[in-house]
Design an enzyme around this catalytic site. Structure first.
Site: not given
Ligand code: C5P
Length: 233
Positions: A67, A34, A63
Site C-alpha cells: 500500500i 545490483k 521490487k
Molecule cells: O545472471 P543473469 O545475467 O541472468 O542475471 C540477471 C539479473 O537480472 C538477475 O539478478 C535477475 O534476477 C535480474 N532480472 C532479470 N530479468 C528481469 C528482472 C531482473 O533477469 N526481468
C-alpha cells in the site's frame, strides 16, 4: 551525451562471497552493482553500507509492492542507505509509485533513481490472461505500465533490451531503460530467453545493462566486466 552504465548483478547468498568477488577488481575500478532480495534478506542493510563504503554505486533491487503508505515509509528507510537506484512494481498503481518517490526524496531534494518493473519476464502472455486476468497483450501492458511510471515521475523501467525502443517511444528519450538478459555472443543463455549481447543492447537503446552470471561466473570476472564496458559503453 548519453551515459551508459554496466551494472553487475551480485546474486550471492553471503556477505563474504560478494565482498570477495568485489575485491577481485583493481582499486580504481568500482563497478555499479545490483543487490537483490536474496543478499539483502540474508545479510541486511549492513552489506549495503559496507559496499557503499568501498566506493561502489548500488542498485537495490527489492521490487516494492504494497500500500502507498507502507511503500513511502520503506523508501524513506532505503534513501537513508544512500543507494543510487531502487525499484517498485508498476502494478502497485500510480498512487503507490508517487508515494515511493515521495518517500525516497530527501529533505535537500536529492534522491536515488527510481525505476519500475512493468511485467516480470517470467510471466508469459498466457499467464497474463489466465492468472492476472489482463485482457490486453504483453506489449500493450508493458507500454501502459511504463507510461504510468513516467506519469508518476519515475526515472525509468526495467525491461528487455528488445523493449527499450518501444519504452522510449512511449515515454520519451530520457526515460531510462535498465535491461537484464545480457549474454556474450559466444556464451550460453542459461535460463534467460530474450537475450542480447552488450553491443546489441547498446544499438537497441538501453541506458544500463544488468549483467549477472556472464561476469560473476566467468573464470576471469574482471576481464568479462571489461568486455561489457568495451561493447556497451
Ligand atoms: O545472471 P543473469 O545475467 O541472468 O542475471 C540477471 C539479473 O537480472 C538477475 O539478478 C535477475 O534476477 C535480474 N532480472 C532479470 N530479468 C528481469 C528482472 C531482473 O533477469 N526481468
Amino acid at each position: 551525451m548519453k551515459q551508459r552504465e554496466v551494472i553487475i548483478a551480485c546474486d550471492f547468498s553471503s556477505r563474504e562471497e560478494v565482498l570477495a568477488f568485489l575485491e577481485r577488481f583493481p582499486a580504481g575500478r568500482k563497478p555499479f552493482v545490483k543487490i537483490g532480495m536474496e543478499l539483502y534478506y540474508s545479510t541486511g542493510p549492513e552489506t549495503v553500507r559496507e559496499i557503499k563504503r568501498r566506493g561502489h554505486r548500488i542498485f537495490l533491487d527489492l521490487k516494492l509492492h504494497d500500500i502507498p503508505n507502507t511503500v513511502r515509509r520503506t523508501m524513506r528507510v532505503l534513501s537513508e542507505l544512500e543507494v543510487d537506484m531502487t525499484n517498485v512494481h508498476a502494478a502497485g498503481t500510480l498512487p503507490m509509485m508517487e508515494a515511493a518517490l515521495e518517500g525516497l526524496t530527501r529533505i535537500d531534494g536529492s534522491r536515488p533513481k527510481l525505476i519500475a518493473v512493468t511485467q516480470l519476464t517470467s510471466t508469459s502472455e498466457e499467464r497474463l490472461h489466465t492468472d492476472l486476468l489482463i485482457r490486453e497483450g504483453m506489449e500493450a501492458t508493458i507500454r501502459h505500465y511504463a507510461r504510468n511510471a513516467a506519469r508518476a515521475g519515475l526515472d525509468g523501467v526495467v525491461c528487455s533490451p528488445w523493449e527499450a525502443a518501444m519504452v522510449k517511444e512511449s515515454c520519451g528519450p530520457s526515460f531510462l531503460t535498465v535491461t537484464p538478459g545480457i549474454r556474450f555472443a559466444d556464451a550460453a543463455a542459461d535460463d534467460q530467453v530474450r537475450i542480447a549481447t552488450p553491443a546489441r543492447a547498446r544499438e537497441l537503446g538501453s541506458d544500463y545493462i544488468v549483467v549477472g552470471r556472464p561476469v560473476t561466473a566467468a573464470p576471469d570476472p574482471v576481464a568479462a566486466y571489461e568486455r561489457c564496458l568495451e561493447e556497451f559503453v
